[in-house]
Design a protein around this motif. Structure first.
Motif, mmCIF file in Angstrom:
data_model
loop_
_atom_site.group_PDB
_atom_site.id
_atom_site.type_symbol
_atom_site.label_atom_id
_atom_site.label_comp_id
_atom_site.label_asym_id
_atom_site.label_seq_id
_atom_site.Cartn_x
_atom_site.Cartn_y
_atom_site.Cartn_z
ATOM 1 N N VAL B 62 -15.824 20.926 -162.828
ATOM 2 C CA VAL B 62 -15.188 20.506 -161.620
ATOM 3 C C VAL B 62 -15.319 18.786 -161.725
ATOM 4 C CG1 VAL B 62 -17.085 20.860 -160.258
ATOM 5 C CG2 VAL B 62 -14.982 20.851 -159.290
ATOM 6 N N ILE B 63 -14.410 18.419 -161.049
ATOM 7 C CA ILE B 63 -14.102 16.786 -160.660
ATOM 8 C C ILE B 63 -13.917 16.961 -159.255
ATOM 9 C CG2 ILE B 63 -12.942 14.599 -160.991
ATOM 10 C CD1 ILE B 63 -12.459 15.497 -163.716
ATOM 11 N N GLU B 64 -14.727 16.345 -158.264
ATOM 12 C CA GLU B 64 -14.805 16.387 -156.949
ATOM 13 C C GLU B 64 -14.337 14.759 -156.366
ATOM 14 O OE1 GLU B 64 -17.217 20.136 -156.093
ATOM 15 O OE2 GLU B 64 -18.304 18.203 -156.151
ATOM 16 N N LEU B 65 -13.691 14.753 -155.311
ATOM 17 C CA LEU B 65 -13.714 13.672 -154.285
ATOM 18 C C LEU B 65 -14.357 13.898 -153.326
ATOM 19 C CD1 LEU B 65 -10.075 12.265 -155.519
ATOM 20 C CD2 LEU B 65 -12.321 11.337 -156.242
ATOM 21 N N MET B 66 -15.056 13.138 -152.412
ATOM 22 C CA MET B 66 -15.832 13.503 -151.592
ATOM 23 C C MET B 66 -15.756 12.450 -150.598
ATOM 24 S SD MET B 66 -19.265 14.938 -153.240
ATOM 25 C CE MET B 66 -19.918 15.615 -151.735
ATOM 26 N N PRO B 67 -14.726 12.103 -149.460
ATOM 27 C CA PRO B 67 -14.549 11.209 -148.535
ATOM 28 C C PRO B 67 -15.005 11.490 -147.447
ATOM 29 C CG PRO B 67 -12.419 12.434 -148.782
ATOM 30 C CD PRO B 67 -13.534 13.335 -149.608
ATOM 31 N N THR B 68 -15.627 10.422 -146.620
ATOM 32 C CA THR B 68 -15.655 10.470 -145.105
ATOM 33 C C THR B 68 -15.689 9.091 -144.310
ATOM 34 O OG1 THR B 68 -17.132 11.299 -143.640
ATOM 35 C CG2 THR B 68 -18.201 10.058 -145.147
ATOM 36 N N SER B 69 -15.546 9.126 -143.350
ATOM 37 C CA SER B 69 -15.516 7.780 -142.448
ATOM 38 C C SER B 69 -16.041 8.043 -141.295
ATOM 39 C CB SER B 69 -14.025 7.201 -142.329
ATOM 40 O OG SER B 69 -13.785 6.276 -141.602
ATOM 41 N N ASP B 70 -16.792 6.655 -140.491
ATOM 42 C CA ASP B 70 -17.382 6.963 -139.283
ATOM 43 C C ASP B 70 -16.513 5.969 -138.263
ATOM 44 O OD1 ASP B 70 -17.875 4.106 -140.042
ATOM 45 O OD2 ASP B 70 -19.921 4.038 -139.670
ATOM 46 N N GLY B 71 -15.176 5.814 -138.669
ATOM 47 C CA GLY B 71 -14.237 4.880 -138.078
ATOM 48 C C GLY B 71 -14.424 3.232 -138.159
ATOM 49 N N GLU B 72 -15.574 3.143 -138.693
ATOM 50 C CA GLU B 72 -15.591 1.528 -139.194
ATOM 51 C C GLU B 72 -15.746 1.338 -140.719
ATOM 52 O OE1 GLU B 72 -18.876 -0.516 -137.172
ATOM 53 O OE2 GLU B 72 -18.113 0.294 -135.214
ATOM 54 N N ALA B 100 -15.416 1.208 -148.109
ATOM 55 C CA ALA B 100 -14.147 0.259 -147.837
ATOM 56 C C ALA B 100 -14.477 0.179 -146.234
ATOM 57 C CB ALA B 100 -12.900 0.855 -148.164
ATOM 58 N N ASP B 101 -13.721 -1.205 -145.903
ATOM 59 C CA ASP B 101 -13.672 -1.507 -144.289
ATOM 60 C C ASP B 101 -12.490 -0.847 -143.909
ATOM 61 O OD1 ASP B 101 -13.465 -2.829 -141.875
ATOM 62 O OD2 ASP B 101 -12.483 -4.815 -142.667
ATOM 63 N N VAL B 102 -12.592 0.062 -142.814
ATOM 64 C CA VAL B 102 -11.686 0.784 -142.287
ATOM 65 C C VAL B 102 -10.212 -0.110 -141.726
ATOM 66 C CG1 VAL B 102 -10.924 2.315 -140.241
ATOM 67 C CG2 VAL B 102 -12.686 2.589 -141.783
ATOM 68 N N GLY B 103 -10.917 -1.365 -141.342
ATOM 69 C CA GLY B 103 -9.941 -2.233 -140.355
ATOM 70 C C GLY B 103 -8.927 -2.882 -141.600
#
Lengths: 347, 347
Positions: B62-72, B100-103
């Motif tokens: 399996v190949i997986e991408l696991m993204p998340t963000s805290d808003g910043e 990465a920078d969310v802004g």
């Protein structure tokens, strides 16, 4: 320290090497090559593992992951879209991408994709127009003269035989920049003061503006019979460029309906508004333009398979051009169970 | 050529620099630091943009991408799982990650994560045990002595005060490798010939095997009252380690239920089988261990927020350690609308 094994290295194409590669091959040649690669992949569309991109939205923009796989090779792109970036002196869209071997999961290419995305987006637009635009189209209106505009212009010249481009942007400086960059490329360029003026006599209308909001770049009365519209800028929820009435009288062609219905111009329409998938036009399973008076619309949002094609193309150029570095990105101990031992021995 | 601007560069932590960084700080210190970072992020769990990982499955892995963000800040990890890799001399799991920078959407860190994933997985296991294991636990069974095993051992020593570890693997060489690597670390090590022998007197049982199939590493009669089970290996559809009867008499704790119900041990159970989210134990909204005789089970599959915490940690160490390179990954023309001009001028 132990030297990493060959498996530990991932070929990396930097921005500098991507620019060298594109200039060495030639921009128009790269665009034409990409059309070939994308068409090849669109012909085997059902083979791909497809999913709408995974988007993380914020007030100011979006960050997306766009994965796909053909069962042998896996690819994904990281891409952002931040219209407010321009005011900060930053790119609206930046991107990088990766290819990996499905059999092992090991990456085989990491590359910048800001430039490559601009190229593949233009190549996809020109490919769609090749199949959908009225025969003998020579004049294109180019509305929105930002970072994507020159790539669009050259792709339509190289693939569709466009000879004249009529440019419009809310910012006249953007138009001037675009015209300066396209000078001496064998395209007749006309700066226009309004969108109406730009579309005069154009058989193809390309809209490529960047506001993250509903905007009406084209209204219904502006679009004459037989025109092909290449709508690039409506590419995320809440962002469209065309008035709904244009959609109602156009034959609409899309990349991947589950994604386009959320992100494209057709987010303004009912969920079952009829569309034709572009890949089906190419394989002959779907019908393209039916008459010289039909308005055709390519509602483009960009799809992972186009990035996959572009990544495959760059991967195929590595050995020939040597334009890459080796990146020490994958920990690869001699005994695969001995990751900790590798760490210890690196002391 | 034009020199890329500062924005064009992304700090990159290679495998070599990651090893240097971990050794410089000390493995056990890094593990303890990571527990702190992960706990901080688990405490603000509702703030995160959460999604089950995006998995691309094939016959071999399996190949997986696991993204998340805290808003910043936005983070994602690329990770593969290929049990058959070991026979080819390759890692079962390799990974890299990005912040990465969310802004702006601009990346601020690219790093190897094969080693970092091993560290964050062990830190998460030990963090869960800190909240769930019986008081005064000193002995742990470690079933599966592959690439993750030493990290688990050191995390349980550093965070939970484990003094004795009883090791078992189907391959005695793996056990020998693990014991050699852990020598002199202040842990009493006992090689065992069967899983039954390994769990004798253990208050904590860690299962960390890698077969991509339903396997029964532990059966119900092996698990005594009051034990804490740390189940790491059941982490994709069709892959489990524990007999269903164990799950029926355990209090089950998970990271993110929508993901664990697909990938974890509880894929064997009804879709509404009761579970407690680990973050709620940490914030006090959920109950942890209720009695000394209760069997607690951390059904761990790994979640994007743990990777986010680990990426934040490494990002915070860049300036202090200087252990990174600058990668020319983001095309950043002086005029953001002039991507094409940058390409031309690079000639």
């Amino acid at each position: 320290m132990n030297l990493p094994s060959k498996q530990a290295y991932v070929p990396f194409v930097s921005v500098d090497n991507m620019m060298k590669l594109v200039l060495q091959i030639g921009v128009e040649r790269v665009l034409a090559d990409l059309v070939g690669e994308i068409e090849d992949d669109f012909r085997r569309w059902p083979k791909f593992d497809k999913t709408p991109r995974v988007a993380s939205h914020s007030d100011v923009g979006v960050i997306e992951l766009m994965p796909t796989s053909d069962g042998e090779t896996y690819g994904f792109k990281y891409v952002n879209g931040h219209p407010s970036n321009m005011k900060k002196g930053l790119q609206t869209v930046t991107a990088f991408g990766l290819l990996a071997d499905v059999g092992t999961g090991y990456p085989i290419l990491l590359t910048e994709m800001t430039i490559l995305t601009a190229l593949r987006t233009a190549a996809t637009s020109a490919m769609a127009a090749k199949w959908l635009a009225p025969k003998g189209a020579k004049v294109m209106a180019l509305i929105g003269n930002g970072a994507q505009s020159e790539f669009q212009a050259l792709a339509f010249k190289a693939i569709c035989g466009i000879e004249e481009i009529r440019l419009y942007d809310v910012d006249a400086q953007a138009t001037a920049k675009c015209m300066a960059n396209l000078e001496g490329r064998g395209i007749t360029l006309t700066a226009c003061k309004t969108p109406q003026e730009a579309i005069e006599g154009a058989q193809i209308i390309t809209t490529v503006t960047a506001d993250k909001q509903y905007a009406t770049i084209l209204t219904d009365n502006m679009v004459g019979a037989g025109v092909h519209i290449n709508a690039i800028g409506g590419d995320c929820p809440g962002k469209t460029e065309l008035h709904r009435d244009i959609l109602l009288r156009s034959s609409i062609f899309v990349e991947y309906p589950p994604q386009t219905r959320i992100e494209g111009e057709i987010q303004q329409m009912e969920a079952d508004h009829p569309v034709t998938e572009l890949w089906q036009v190419i394989t002959g399973e779907g019908q393209g333009r039916k008459s010289p008076t039909e308005v055709t619309l390519f509602d483009s949002v960009g799809f992972a398979i186009e990035d996959f094609s572009a990544l495959r193309y760059i991967h195929g150029k590595l050995a020939e051009t040597g334009l890459f570095e080796q990146l020490d990105m994958i920990a690869d101990p001699d005994d695969p169970r001995d990751l900790f031992g590798m760490l210890l021995r690196s002391a």
